[in-house]
Design a protein around this motif. Sequence first.
Motif, short mmCIF file in Angstrom:
data_model
loop_
_atom_site.label_atom_id
_atom_site.label_comp_id
_atom_site.label_asym_id
_atom_site.label_seq_id
_atom_site.Cartn_x
_atom_site.Cartn_y
_atom_site.Cartn_z
N ILE A 73 14.66 14.98 2.48
CA ILE A 73 14.26 13.91 1.56
C ILE A 73 12.74 13.74 1.53
CG2 ILE A 73 16.41 12.62 1.80
CD1 ILE A 73 14.97 10.82 3.84
N VAL A 74 12.00 14.75 2.05
CA VAL A 74 10.55 14.58 2.21
C VAL A 74 9.75 15.52 1.32
CG1 VAL A 74 8.62 14.67 3.83
CG2 VAL A 74 10.83 13.75 4.58
N THR A 75 10.11 16.80 1.32
CA THR A 75 9.27 17.81 0.69
C THR A 75 9.62 18.01 -0.78
OG1 THR A 75 9.12 18.96 2.80
CG2 THR A 75 8.47 20.20 0.83
N GLY A 76 8.58 18.08 -1.62
CA GLY A 76 8.77 18.40 -3.03
C GLY A 76 9.77 17.49 -3.72
N ASP A 77 10.64 18.12 -4.53
CA ASP A 77 11.63 17.34 -5.28
C ASP A 77 12.75 16.80 -4.40
OD1 ASP A 77 10.29 17.61 -7.64
OD2 ASP A 77 11.53 19.24 -8.42
N ALA A 78 12.75 17.15 -3.11
CA ALA A 78 13.75 16.57 -2.20
C ALA A 78 13.58 15.07 -2.07
CB ALA A 78 13.65 17.23 -0.83
N ILE A 79 12.42 14.56 -2.48
CA ILE A 79 12.22 13.10 -2.40
C ILE A 79 13.14 12.36 -3.37
CG2 ILE A 79 9.81 13.36 -1.69
CD1 ILE A 79 8.99 12.64 -4.56
N LEU A 80 13.76 13.10 -4.34
CA LEU A 80 14.70 12.48 -5.26
C LEU A 80 16.04 12.20 -4.59
CD1 LEU A 80 14.03 14.71 -8.41
CD2 LEU A 80 13.13 12.42 -7.93
N ALA A 81 16.29 12.83 -3.44
CA ALA A 81 17.54 12.61 -2.71
C ALA A 81 17.49 11.25 -2.00
CB ALA A 81 17.75 13.74 -1.71
N PRO A 82 18.66 10.69 -1.68
CA PRO A 82 20.01 11.22 -1.91
C PRO A 82 20.41 11.13 -3.38
CG PRO A 82 20.15 9.04 -0.98
CD PRO A 82 18.69 9.40 -0.97
N TYR A 83 21.28 12.04 -3.79
CA TYR A 83 21.68 12.12 -5.19
C TYR A 83 22.94 11.29 -5.42
CZ TYR A 83 18.69 16.21 -4.60
OH TYR A 83 17.64 17.04 -4.29
N SER A 84 22.94 10.55 -6.51
CA SER A 84 24.10 9.73 -6.84
C SER A 84 25.12 10.55 -7.62
CB SER A 84 23.68 8.52 -7.67
OG SER A 84 23.27 8.95 -8.97
N ASP A 85 26.34 10.02 -7.72
CA ASP A 85 27.37 10.71 -8.51
C ASP A 85 26.95 10.79 -9.97
OD1 ASP A 85 29.38 8.43 -10.03
OD2 ASP A 85 28.03 7.72 -8.46
N ASP A 86 26.23 9.77 -10.47
CA ASP A 86 25.76 9.80 -11.85
C ASP A 86 24.76 10.94 -12.07
OD1 ASP A 86 27.28 7.81 -12.94
OD2 ASP A 86 25.80 6.22 -12.61
N GLN A 87 23.92 11.20 -11.08
CA GLN A 87 22.97 12.30 -11.21
C GLN A 87 23.70 13.64 -11.31
OE1 GLN A 87 20.46 10.87 -7.79
NE2 GLN A 87 18.78 11.66 -9.07
N TRP A 88 24.74 13.81 -10.48
CA TRP A 88 25.52 15.04 -10.56
C TRP A 88 26.23 15.15 -11.90
CZ3 TRP A 88 24.84 19.03 -7.56
CH2 TRP A 88 24.35 18.85 -6.27
N SER A 89 26.84 14.06 -12.37
CA SER A 89 27.53 14.07 -13.66
C SER A 89 26.56 14.38 -14.80
CB SER A 89 28.20 12.72 -13.91
OG SER A 89 29.20 12.47 -12.96
N ASP A 90 25.39 13.76 -14.74
CA ASP A 90 24.39 14.00 -15.78
C ASP A 90 23.94 15.46 -15.78
OD1 ASP A 90 24.55 11.40 -16.61
OD2 ASP A 90 22.71 10.75 -15.60
N MET A 91 23.82 16.04 -14.58
CA MET A 91 23.41 17.43 -14.48
C MET A 91 24.44 18.34 -15.15
SD MET A 91 22.60 19.76 -11.11
CE MET A 91 24.30 19.72 -10.54
N TYR A 92 25.73 18.14 -14.83
CA TYR A 92 26.77 18.96 -15.44
C TYR A 92 26.83 18.75 -16.95
CZ TYR A 92 28.53 19.96 -10.75
OH TYR A 92 28.66 20.38 -9.45
N ARG A 93 26.70 17.48 -17.37
CA ARG A 93 26.75 17.19 -18.81
C ARG A 93 25.62 17.89 -19.56
NH1 ARG A 93 23.94 13.60 -21.55
NH2 ARG A 93 23.38 12.35 -19.72
N LYS A 94 24.41 17.82 -19.01
CA LYS A 94 23.27 18.43 -19.68
C LYS A 94 23.35 19.95 -19.69
CE LYS A 94 20.21 14.56 -18.53
NZ LYS A 94 19.11 14.09 -17.66
N MET A 95 23.95 20.52 -18.64
CA MET A 95 24.07 21.97 -18.56
C MET A 95 25.11 22.53 -19.53
SD MET A 95 23.87 22.68 -14.45
CE MET A 95 24.42 24.36 -14.63
#
Length: 316
Positions: A11-33
Amino acid sequence: MVESSLPWGGIVTGDAILAPYSDDQWSDMYRKMFIRDRTVQGVVGGYANELEVTDAGGTTIRVATGIALVDGKFYENTVNVDNASSGNTVYWLVGLQKDFAGQEVRIFARGPYASEAAALLALIQTDGVIWEIPLATVLTDAAGDVDVVTDQRVWVLRPLLETIFIPCGFVYNRTDPINEYLEETAIGLTGVKMQDAKNSEAHGWFILPANYYSDLTVKAVLFGGNGNNIYAKMVIAVGECGGTVGSIGIIEPAFAQEAVESNDGYHSCQMETTIDFTAYSGNIVLLTFVRDAVDVLDTVNQDMFTIGFYVTYKVR
């Protein structure tokens, strides 16, 4: 943030600071893909029975097995799901519902509605509350039973289909016997004659292309006649090049009647067959469309002309 990527460890380096990931983030990722229009898209093609909706008899509306992405949420159904319709000559809506508060996706069947348009307009699509996509609309008959099921699925992922056209090489007239070859007809189209009151076979052949994967389907395409029904069958034989014809497999359905329909001033028909065995790229495919114009079930009562064969298959 203009740019982002996920997932990453920590949760520290680079884009890992966006973690922890919510279920909505995962759903949005699949939807956009995978989804371009979340109001209708969802069913994943080529898996199980693709959530097909069918008439199971009486008032029973049946949804088959399959998987889907509903607004980014993965959904799987491993058994037939039945619902009952009601009402005379009315419409029902069948679909998948994503319930944000209930945290589940489930099949629903809702009605009655006065029209198909009204049924489709009844989809609930409130972000963060309920999100629904359609699978089918169902029309009941005067007795209240399921009458017409109209497919409303819009695919997320489905194996691509390739279409090729194979011209008719020649027609063998078994009755006389003679070979018929390409000729121009009175309406300016070219085809190979299948004479009335004769037993004849239209032939074509090709090599399965390198991108062939599965589900080889062939339609014989003819024109001429005056309507009514042709009595025929579409035969497919697949073998290894240089080997025995049909060594991989042969599909030879029984003779059947096929309507000869009017299209743009001339009559035509298509008779379809799909193989139920495994074939491979490089195999040779022999196509034989057989017309039994001697049989009384062939009511065209005129010569017809074979143009060739429309071939479709799933690609790799």
